[in-house]
Design an enzyme around this catalytic site. Structure first.
Site, PDB file in Angstrom:
ATOM      1  NE  ARG A  14      48.881   6.695  20.175  1.00 13.82           N
ATOM      2  CZ  ARG A  14      47.711   6.548  20.808  1.00 13.82           C
ATOM      3  NH1 ARG A  14      46.813   5.665  20.374  1.00 13.82           N
ATOM      4  NH2 ARG A  14      47.409   7.291  21.861  1.00 13.82           N
ATOM      5  CD  GLU A 144      44.121   0.650  26.610  1.00 16.88           C
ATOM      6  OE1 GLU A 144      44.860  -0.244  27.051  1.00 16.88           O
ATOM      7  OE2 GLU A 144      43.511   0.564  25.529  1.00 16.88           O
TER       8      GLU A 144
END
Ligand SMILES: CC(C)C(=O)C(=O)O
Length: 506
Positions: A14, A144
């Site tokens: 990923r 994030e």
């Protein structure tokens, strides 16, 4: 004191695939996934972002099919988005069971990218987690830009964590999204969080923008992180993530109170496979997996290895399925040569070893590194010289140009007398031989005929390899071979010819 187990989550498929220019095919992803789980034995793998493409959907499907047949489905994760369940449906259709939900870990990102308030964001997340749960999907959650969140909007981060404490979330994943943290900040921030939520599982996801990915990951573990996100060869967005190989080696060597499942022995094989599939070459000096990192070049090191292993450290190549090598070149010296000879099962007396060393230094001056495979060729070349040197090729010029015959000027010395001659020929070597014939005619000698000319390079060599020329000569009385060795093919033929001249004048 009992040891703490740290989970290793590999995100080569990923975040690693976010390396600029890299795209794995579905079958490459499946091959890598199998190696990661079965050979390297990482605890979990993140294999894709949801909704990326049809190809990615197929890749996820292939991996989940294989994983469900082999009891690995709970170890396979897909990055998803807060998108009213579209990602969840995508991953369910692809057969996955664990979502890594991407949310905003800093107020800046939340305000300027999502344009939402914390409460709106938490409410969307809550809905997503409940939906996932109702469909049998387990949730891990990414915050994030968490590192900037800790620097600039700590209240928001702690409000978020407080909210998450009420949610059925398995792991909270803390990314240093821009790779900006220092090791001391990594320790401080994770400690602060872990002290407050000792029973929550926290993964730490570091990036390598300042080359601090490994140090930060290690400080994170010391501060209480429960898992790390790593990639093979440090692939990943921008400067990449913390590389798997060196992080694992540091954990094993410097964190005695920590256990991990990852198998060091498989690191090199997986790294080489990922190098191949990604097309991103491993730098030769990359710790653990680079081509040169277990090669001693300076002769003094090989000498020290013979004397109580003076130049050994815990970082032994065998741990990683590799072998120590001793480079041959200008600075390698006799000890390196002996080590290579031992490996080839060869022995040389002192005189021969001295000549071989001298020849390697000469070659090293031109080509820098001589390989182990070159060694038998060098030995034959050197030990061939069993005659008194009566002829020396001093200088030559060889020309090659379009539409004109190759020509040469050669200067040689025969028993103290120097001759110079110009000639032309069908090729450069032919021109060189014609010049020699003219010189030897003056000495009333006829050169033997060249009846065979064979060129080969040592096995495994590349384009700057040594080149061996073996020439078979026939005179009135005998047939014999001489060999020459050099990185330049014409030079190797000239060396073989010089040997012939010495044989006929002895
Ligand atoms: C996509 C997110 C999770 C990421 O990789 C990061 O923030 O570093």
């Amino acid at each position: 004191m009992s040891k703490k187990h740290i989970e290793i989550m590999d995100t080569t498929l990923r975040d690693g695939e976010q390396t600029s220019g890299v795209s794995f095919s579905a079958s490459e992803k499946l091959t890598i996934a199998k190696l990661l789980l079965e050979e390297l034995k990482v605890d979990r793998i993140e294999i894709a972002s949801a909704r990326v493409s049809e190809g990615e959907f197929q890749a996820v499907k292939n991996i989940t099919n294989w994983a469900s047949e082999n009891d690995y489905l709970d170890h396979v994760e897909v990055l998803t988005f807060v998108d009213n369940g579209i990602s969840i449906d995508w991953m369910i259709e692809a057969g996955a069971k664990v979502q890594n939900l991407l949310t905003k870990g800093s107020l800046n990102h939340l305000t300027y990218q999502l344009k939402k308030t914390p409460n709106q964001h938490f409410s969307d997340i809550k809905e997503n987690i409940a939906l996932a749960k109702s469909k049998g999907i387990e949730t891990n959650i990414y915050l994030e830009d968490w590192s900037n969140g800790m620097r600039n909007s700590k209240d928001y981060v702690f409000e978020f964590l407080e909210f998450l404490a009420t949610q059925p979330v398995k792991r909270v994943m803390l990314p240093d999204t821009l790779g900006v943290l220092t090791p001391s900040e990594s320790y401080e921030f994770i400690k602060e969080i872990k002290d407050k939520y000792p029973n929550t599982h926290f993964d730490f996801h570091t990036h390598n923008d300042y080359d601090l990915g490994v140090s930060n990951a290690i400080e994170g573990i010391k501060a209480g992180a429960d898992g790390l996100h790593l990639t093979i060869n440090g692939m990943g967005e921008r400067a990449g993530n913390a590389p798997m190989a060196s992080t694992i080696a540091v954990i094993n060597d410097y964190l005695p109170d920590v256990t991990i499942n990852a198998n060091e022995k498989a690191l090199y094989t997986v790294s080489k496979l990922v190098e191949n599939f990604s097309g991103i070459l491993i730098p030769a000096n990359k710790p653990i997996v680079g081509a040169n990192v277990f090669t001693q070049t300076a002769g003094i090191h090989a000498d020290g290895d013979n004397k109580n292993n003076l130049y050994f450290s815990d970082l032994m190549p065998e741990r990683f399925g590799r072998k120590r090598q001793y480079a041959l070149g200008k600075s390698s010296g006799k000890a390196n040569i002996q080590k290579n000879l031992q490996e080839l099962g060869l022995q040389l007396n002192d005189d021969a070893l001295k000549k071989v060393t001298q020849r390697i230094i000469e070659l090293g001056d031109k080509k820098q590194v001589v390989t182990k495979e070159d060694l038998p060729y060098i030995i034959s070349d050197v030990l061939d010289r069993t005659y008194e040197e009566k002829v020396t090729v001093n200088n030559y010029v060889l020309t090659h140009s379009k539409g004109l015959k190759p020509s040469t000027t050669v200067s040689i010395t025969i028993e103290g007398e120097t001759f110079e001659e110009n000639a032309q020929g069908d090729g450069q070597f032919d021109a060189f031989m014609n010049a020699l014939r003219s010189i030897f005619k003056k000495k009333k000698m006829v050169l033997p005929a060249l009846i065979d000319y064979a060129v080969r390079i040592p096995p495994g060599s590349n384009s700057d390899a040594l080149c061996e020329t073996i020439i078979t000569w026939k005179s009135d009385t005998k047939e014999f071979k001489t060999r020459g060795l050099d990185s330049d093919q014409t030079v190797s033929a000239i060396i073989a010819t010089e040997k012939m001249l010495n044989i006929i004048t002895n």
